[in-house]
Design a protein around this motif. Structure first.
Motif, PDB file in Angstrom:
ATOM      1  N   ARG A  26      70.834  41.831  72.729  1.00  0.00           N
ATOM      2  CA  ARG A  26      71.065  41.197  74.026  1.00  0.00           C
ATOM      3  C   ARG A  26      71.797  39.872  73.871  1.00  0.00           C
ATOM      4  O   ARG A  26      72.587  39.489  74.730  1.00  0.00           O
ATOM      5  CB  ARG A  26      69.709  40.998  74.698  1.00  0.00           C
ATOM      6  CG  ARG A  26      69.667  40.001  75.809  1.00  0.00           C
ATOM      7  CD  ARG A  26      68.751  40.482  76.908  1.00  0.00           C
ATOM      8  NE  ARG A  26      69.507  41.203  77.884  1.00  0.00           N
ATOM      9  CZ  ARG A  26      69.003  41.945  78.862  1.00  0.00           C
ATOM     10  NH1 ARG A  26      67.718  42.088  78.989  1.00  0.00           N
ATOM     11  NH2 ARG A  26      69.768  42.551  79.709  1.00  0.00           N
ATOM     12  N   ASN A  27      71.527  39.182  72.781  1.00  0.00           N
ATOM     13  CA  ASN A  27      72.120  37.862  72.592  1.00  0.00           C
ATOM     14  C   ASN A  27      73.316  37.867  71.647  1.00  0.00           C
ATOM     15  O   ASN A  27      73.772  36.812  71.217  1.00  0.00           O
ATOM     16  CB  ASN A  27      71.054  36.872  72.116  1.00  0.00           C
ATOM     17  CG  ASN A  27      70.087  36.518  73.238  1.00  0.00           C
ATOM     18  OD1 ASN A  27      70.445  35.778  74.148  1.00  0.00           O
ATOM     19  ND2 ASN A  27      68.895  37.100  73.210  1.00  0.00           N
ATOM     20  N   GLY A  28      73.803  39.052  71.346  1.00  0.00           N
ATOM     21  CA  GLY A  28      75.022  39.132  70.537  1.00  0.00           C
ATOM     22  C   GLY A  28      74.850  38.676  69.107  1.00  0.00           C
ATOM     23  O   GLY A  28      75.813  38.261  68.465  1.00  0.00           O
ATOM     24  N   VAL A  29      73.620  38.743  68.603  1.00  0.00           N
ATOM     25  CA  VAL A  29      73.389  38.395  67.198  1.00  0.00           C
ATOM     26  C   VAL A  29      73.598  39.647  66.361  1.00  0.00           C
ATOM     27  O   VAL A  29      73.021  40.696  66.655  1.00  0.00           O
ATOM     28  CB  VAL A  29      71.952  37.873  66.978  1.00  0.00           C
ATOM     29  CG1 VAL A  29      71.753  37.463  65.527  1.00  0.00           C
ATOM     30  CG2 VAL A  29      71.649  36.729  67.924  1.00  0.00           C
ATOM     31  N   ILE A  30      74.424  39.560  65.341  1.00  0.00           N
ATOM     32  CA  ILE A  30      74.667  40.692  64.456  1.00  0.00           C
ATOM     33  C   ILE A  30      73.487  40.822  63.501  1.00  0.00           C
ATOM     34  O   ILE A  30      73.022  39.833  62.950  1.00  0.00           O
ATOM     35  CB  ILE A  30      75.974  40.473  63.667  1.00  0.00           C
ATOM     36  CG1 ILE A  30      77.157  40.408  64.640  1.00  0.00           C
ATOM     37  CG2 ILE A  30      76.176  41.551  62.620  1.00  0.00           C
ATOM     38  CD1 ILE A  30      78.413  39.849  64.009  1.00  0.00           C
ATOM     39  N   VAL A  31      72.997  42.041  63.330  1.00  0.00           N
ATOM     40  CA  VAL A  31      71.813  42.254  62.498  1.00  0.00           C
ATOM     41  C   VAL A  31      72.205  42.883  61.158  1.00  0.00           C
ATOM     42  O   VAL A  31      72.903  43.897  61.128  1.00  0.00           O
ATOM     43  CB  VAL A  31      70.792  43.161  63.218  1.00  0.00           C
ATOM     44  CG1 VAL A  31      69.629  43.506  62.304  1.00  0.00           C
ATOM     45  CG2 VAL A  31      70.289  42.474  64.484  1.00  0.00           C
ATOM     46  N   ALA A  32      71.769  42.285  60.071  1.00  0.00           N
ATOM     47  CA  ALA A  32      71.964  42.857  58.730  1.00  0.00           C
ATOM     48  C   ALA A  32      70.631  43.386  58.232  1.00  0.00           C
ATOM     49  O   ALA A  32      69.577  42.856  58.584  1.00  0.00           O
ATOM     50  CB  ALA A  32      72.491  41.800  57.771  1.00  0.00           C
ATOM     51  N   ARG A  76      81.504  41.669  70.983  1.00  0.00           N
ATOM     52  CA  ARG A  76      80.312  40.818  70.983  1.00  0.00           C
ATOM     53  C   ARG A  76      79.836  40.564  72.402  1.00  0.00           C
ATOM     54  O   ARG A  76      80.615  40.239  73.272  1.00  0.00           O
ATOM     55  CB  ARG A  76      80.623  39.486  70.315  1.00  0.00           C
ATOM     56  CG  ARG A  76      80.658  39.611  68.823  1.00  0.00           C
ATOM     57  CD  ARG A  76      80.968  38.282  68.173  1.00  0.00           C
ATOM     58  NE  ARG A  76      81.552  38.552  66.871  1.00  0.00           N
ATOM     59  CZ  ARG A  76      82.574  37.922  66.356  1.00  0.00           C
ATOM     60  NH1 ARG A  76      83.153  36.952  67.029  1.00  0.00           N
ATOM     61  NH2 ARG A  76      83.042  38.240  65.175  1.00  0.00           N
ATOM     62  N   ARG A  77      78.533  40.694  72.600  1.00  0.00           N
ATOM     63  CA  ARG A  77      77.980  40.432  73.924  1.00  0.00           C
ATOM     64  C   ARG A  77      77.191  39.145  73.896  1.00  0.00           C
ATOM     65  O   ARG A  77      76.545  38.809  72.916  1.00  0.00           O
ATOM     66  CB  ARG A  77      77.041  41.573  74.325  1.00  0.00           C
ATOM     67  CG  ARG A  77      77.747  42.872  74.562  1.00  0.00           C
ATOM     68  CD  ARG A  77      76.752  43.920  74.980  1.00  0.00           C
ATOM     69  NE  ARG A  77      76.010  43.470  76.143  1.00  0.00           N
ATOM     70  CZ  ARG A  77      74.925  44.085  76.593  1.00  0.00           C
ATOM     71  NH1 ARG A  77      74.469  45.137  75.971  1.00  0.00           N
ATOM     72  NH2 ARG A  77      74.287  43.641  77.656  1.00  0.00           N
ATOM     73  N   SER A  78      77.228  38.472  74.996  1.00  0.00           N
ATOM     74  CA  SER A  78      76.417  37.280  75.113  1.00  0.00           C
ATOM     75  C   SER A  78      75.360  37.515  76.158  1.00  0.00           C
ATOM     76  O   SER A  78      75.596  38.133  77.190  1.00  0.00           O
ATOM     77  CB  SER A  78      77.284  36.098  75.515  1.00  0.00           C
ATOM     78  OG  SER A  78      76.461  35.082  76.035  1.00  0.00           O
ATOM     79  N   GLY A  79      74.160  37.005  75.890  1.00  0.00           N
ATOM     80  CA  GLY A  79      73.075  37.147  76.846  1.00  0.00           C
ATOM     81  C   GLY A  79      73.243  36.225  78.045  1.00  0.00           C
ATOM     82  O   GLY A  79      72.585  36.387  79.060  1.00  0.00           O
TER      83      GLY A  79
END
Lengths: 721, 721
Positions: B285-291, B473-476
């Protein structure tokens, strides 16, 4: 003669064997050798550099000299016989060259050219000619469409790439269908090698043949395969049996898995399972370790060839000095399927005394940053962890990145020194894992390398390698062969090729010990009603026809009939509906069938998965079949325990256990049915294309598993494998 | 003053801000500094080495000198005010030290000591005192239980580890809860850094605070987080909004995911979904990329900070010179979820002309080994692939292992040179990927580094990085806020804390626009029969009681009643059975309910997922709930499109589409219901603990989605988040 001196001269008997002439040639002719930069030229130069000047013969129509070595216009002109030829001429001249080489005593050949089966059409014809020529001559052939092979142990390159001189020596044989794969893996800098084989099209010798030879090869302790496919599963099984007997593990990376789904069988059960699962089942059955990518292949092969001894227990004890990194290791371990065993009370008590008060003993073990303040702490933790009976392999996971300054690396060097000290006296094998794939600081790595402790790189690939190394290895060779034999009457009936009706399929099943619904075939309303009354209500009516595999769609099924009157009415409805929807179908009659209620619906089937033949599939039946994609696949034969384990891989198992308060179902009976079907698959492997039992009703415990509906498709021609 | 000279002196306004004093201190006192090897000693030496001799003040009760610098017994003795203090004294003296530092003008502090909240008990009290002291003073505090931070851009270490001098400069800020994580990632040798923060317990400043500051920091272009948890989701959301606005991507590796399941909510819906899914939903939801592991974090961060421009299209065009390696890339790409776009007809035609006849144009593109024979082939392939409109990012995947000899590396160097030539004039960003994690041969790497082309390592981690970089990229921050407001009567009712009965829950739902079955509460057999007759048959009877969430288990439900007589009989059965099974339950009466048939059963719910509050869950209902583990989770609010996308992640979606010939169900109505429930979650976030709608019947298209059974649990105390 370079490094070749370091090994014993092969004895005369072995030297006469074709495969031996390929891996250990004493003399080589290079057909097509010239000073131009092409493959034959590079191969010739490689042999010169390897010290073969007196034993390598360039063959070229223009004769003259090649890099100062006198060339011969034709094989026939050679002064002496040769063990092996490297054939560097164009595709259309290869089969002639093989015959000429055979006439000069060559028992083996490397064919570099492309332009064979990989092109289709003419190429396929050329490959058939090549195979015929090799078979006539009894020659071992590597290729075509390959780089050749390098005997790294003895420094003998029959190889058209320049990458071979600096390859590190060790026990690993790399066998690759892809030339590029052979180069990448051999030059990774991580693996000590005995042989590298670029097998190309594998027209004559395939990976199985190389493996069978390497099982007996003193220089080789393990093999890593970069594989496109298996041409002959039986040969591969035999090769794996030899490798197991020799105690040499094999890891495979099969490529093209993402496209494999296209080859899936058209039968209903088969459509749920991609061929990739058949390959995995085959590898599992034969004890081949499977890697998912190149880095996993490398780390696994590295561990296989450097671990001092096989772990006596499957449990991995992991130690780190950081709580954060322990958590990371847990996360990644779970994602690759590695579970760490719980430590014993004694170990926990020992650790409780050893660790600082704020730390928590466990596995993985966080030895805490206090190890840098108290030099005795880390060795004591290592000793305690290694002493636990559940720990078979000690994994030291540590960050030791290459970007540490010398100052920074000193701390980590102390850890490495402690590990080396422990390994010197410890009895359990130890592996050092850098949690980064990019490498280990040389200051940290040095003592580990010197002590021969495996150093793996990258948390994910390394934990997968550890999982692979710690798991018990199974061999396919030790399994019981089933006793079920094909029945002559059924073989004759199957030879007809026409799909069986439900009635006929069930008769086939009952003849082979599989329980089905009680049923009779009727041809009139009166007969139908009488049969139902005798059988007892409720009953099911179904149209009986080998032409109508999907009976429901033509109105050919009516369930739950409670009286003779209902049966008569249903009979009329079925006959009418089928006549309208499928006027041309051959109708055998109407099946009166016992109605079974209260069971869990399963699907069990056989489907062909190239190149392995029939595979067994089991999963949740009914509406769940497609929705849940719940099928698990194995290759026959399966005994009851194996069948039960297969069922255990599905969500069906949850249903069978007595889901949401339902009574437990008769899983043993289902396992028995699956095992029986797997024996049918073996006995009738050439005669059956697919069997689809859907649904099978698994009744409450002790009451059995009964096939409610069934379909059998004979092979369209015998011998399809 | 070392590297600090290379950047502008911060202006006075900024310098007065606490966070600025932490990252860009002009002067520093080190409390507890000595020549002993402890953390404060190392931190002091680091500052000396960084050129801070004139601006760093050792504070130690014994005064004297530390490494030749005159020490002061107390903060009060300092000749001048300082921006920042590094506090190296024991945990019990930290809050005093903060107060003393504040008195001498310090706006920021680094607290190195452990012994705080991580210990529980006394440690937790000490941490509360630390927070109070910092808040009183308005100070930014890094730690406690940390290594401190390094401003790599300006060469300012407030850091108790020796690893900082050789860290490569660049745009990436590393923020890590784990000190060890900070060291490993910063010293990986792969990342150019602006700042490294070891945040420890994050008692005062957490990752969100650092991110908010770094969003404005000129030296920082991206951030990589090694995270244990999120303390304040709202603060993190705001920080991410600032980072997005500044065009700075953020990648996170959250550790401890494998244990997170334990914190899952006890509510029925919650039990299907581990908290890890709530974190993933929050990050998404907050556009954080997950590794998923350290190597993925490193490759993603490497690409984020070195890619020349953001891809204009999300598609990746991949090129390799080996068919085997292309197949391997496809396999791994599929396993990480990266799909390669099809090329346009024009591109395929151009490639058809370019490639040798035996090759097949496509994406990924196998340029074939002919590139080594024809020097123009590779550049033409690059150009054709880059020209395709679907390709936004050009990925050159190539084996270039470190173990190649110079000879062997020459071929690969030519590829690298071609890539550099292409990138010079090409308009689309280019990345070079080594298919091995272990590194790239220096001869191949040199021209790429010089041209500033990102070089990634390891097929899996690199393809995941490319997937991350190419994804939009999405921003919340840009999402619509819902309009639903809490109703006073329901807030009052919820404050009671007692679970709602089915009847009451449905009234609540209807009051908020959610469709439920028609129903009435009856208290006698006559009333029940009369209500049923009015409602129309068939009906369902259910016991009505807030004390009996599991009505079926006490015999409290009878379905499918077709007449008044059946209703009367069922009433008697229910009352009798409940009296026997639950004699103490408070009974409101018997619910007469419309019987809904013909729908697909779904489950929809709200459940609390710490630290995010209520999450929305949707999945297949009925028996499938637990069997299929089919639930998908998102954080509210969701609009209808987002709700529909959430449904699309489940197998329920397959059922709704009209599985096996069934008519399509009213998915838009279900999406509307899910969106509405998500608005309820926002409006009543402090008042509701869980809502469980199970089942919801999704009727055929156009006929709606109706809640058949429902349960609401109010929060036990208000304000739980």
């Amino acid at each position: 003669m370079g490094n070749a001196e370091r090994r014993q001269v092969p004895d005369a008997r072995k030297a006469s064997e074709p495969m031996h002439s390929l891996f250990y040639p004493r003399s080589v002719a290079v057909i097509g050798a010239s000073e131009r930069p092409g493959p034959a030229g590079v191969a010739f130069q490689n042999l010169l550099r390897a010290g073969f000047r007196e034993r390598v013969f360039p063959v070229h129509p223009k004769a003259g000299t090649v890099h100062g070595v006198p060339a011969f216009a034709r094989m026939a002109d050679l002064p002496d016989e040769v063990d092996c030829v490297v054939i560097g001429v164009g595709a259309d001249r290869v089969s002639n060259a093989i015959a000429e080489a055979a006439a000069r005593g060559a028992r083996a050949a490397v064919v570099l050219a492309s332009g064979f089966a990989e092109l289709g059409g003419d190429g396929r014809r050329r490959q058939a000619e090549l195979v015929a020529a090799a078979n006539d001559a009894g020659m071992a052939v590597c290729g075509p469409n390959c780089l050749g092979l390098v005997n790294v142990a003895d420094g003998i390159p029959l190889y058209s790439a320049k990458v071979w001189q600096h390859l590190p020596k060790g026990g690993l044989a790399i066998l690759s269908h892809s030339g590029s794969g052979a180069i990448t893996l051999s030059a990774s800098g991580r693996l000590g090698l005995s042989h590298v084989v670029s097998a190309g099209n594998s027209a004559v010798c395939d990976l199985a043949d190389y493996l069978s030879f390497l099982a007996e090869d003193d220089a080789t302790t393990a093999a890593a395969l970069f594989m496109e496919t298996i041409h002959d599963p039986s040969a591969f099984e035999r090769a794996m049996a030899s490798m197991h007997e020799a105690g040499k593990p094999v890891v495979v990376l099969r490529i093209g898995r993402s496209k494999a789904g296209a080859a899936a069988s058209a039968a209903h059960t088969g459509s749920l399972v991609s061929s990739n699962e058949a390959f995995d089942a085959f590898f599992r059955r034969n004890g081949v370790i499977v890697a998912d990518d190149m880095d996993e292949l490398i780390e696994t092969a590295c561990l296989m060839t450097t671990l001092k001894s096989r772990p006596a227990a499957p449990g991995v004890g992991l130690i780190n000095v950081s709580g954060g990194e322990v958590a990371h290791a847990c996360d990644v371990a779970e994602s690759v399927g590695l579970a760490f065993p719980r430590l014993s009370q004694a170990t926990l008590a020992a650790l409780e005394e050893t660790l600082p008060s704020f730390a928590t003993p466990g596995n993985p073990l966080d030895a805490t940053g206090m190890v840098f303040a108290d030099a005795t702490l880390y060795p004591r933790c290592l000793a305690a962890l290694a002493a636990d009976p559940a720990v078979g392999l000690l994994a030291v996971m540590q960050d030791a990145p290459t970007g540490l300054g010398q100052d920074g690396a000193d701390n980590y060097r102390r850890i490495a020194d402690d590990v080396v000290d422990h390994a010197r006296t410890g009895t359990k094998p130890v592996v050092f894992i850098s949690n980064l794939a990019g490498g280990v600081h040389p200051h940290v790595r040095a003592p580990l390398d010197e002590a021969g402790i495996p150093v793996l790189q990258g948390t994910r690939a390394a934990l997968k390698a550890v999982l692979n190394a710690a798991a018990p290895r199974r061999s396919g060779s030790d399994r019981r062969q089933p006793t079920l034999r094909p029945q002559r009457k059924w073989v004759a009936r199957l030879a007809g090729g026409r799909p069986f009706s439900e009635h006929e399929t069930k008769a086939f099943l009952r003849d082979h010990g599989v329980a089905t619904t009680a049923e009779s075939l009727a041809t009139s309303a009166d007969e139908t009603a009488a049969m139902a009354a005798e059988m007892g209500f409720p009953v099911v009516l179904k149209i009986a026809s080998g032409d109508l595999p999907h009976k429901t769609e033509v109105g050919g099924v009516v369930l739950n009939l409670g009286s003779e009157a209902e049966v008569r009415a249903a009979y009329a409805r079925i006959v009418d509906s089928v006549a309208r929807h499928a006027p041309d179908a051959r109708i055998d009659g109407v099946l009166v069938q016992q109605m079974v209620v209260g069971g869990i619906e399963a699907i069990v089937g056989l489907a062909r998965h190239h190149p392995f033949g029939l595979a067994v599939v089991v999963g949740a039946g009914g509406v769940l079949v497609e929705l849940m994609k719940d099928a698990a696949l194995a290759l026959p034969p399966l005994d009851r325990d194996e069948a039960r384990a297969l069922i255990g891989k599905t969500r069906l198992a949850t249903l069978l256990e007595g889901f949401r308060g339902a009574p437990a179902a008769d899983t043993p009976a289902l396992a028995e049915l699956v095992a029986r079907l797997s024996e049918i698959a073996v006995a009738y492997r050439d005669h059956i294309e697919a069997i689809d039992l859907n649904p099978v009703s698994v009744l409450p415990a002790g009451r059995g598993a009964i096939v409610l509906d069934a379909l059998l498709v004979p092979s369209s021609r015998e011998g399809t494998a």
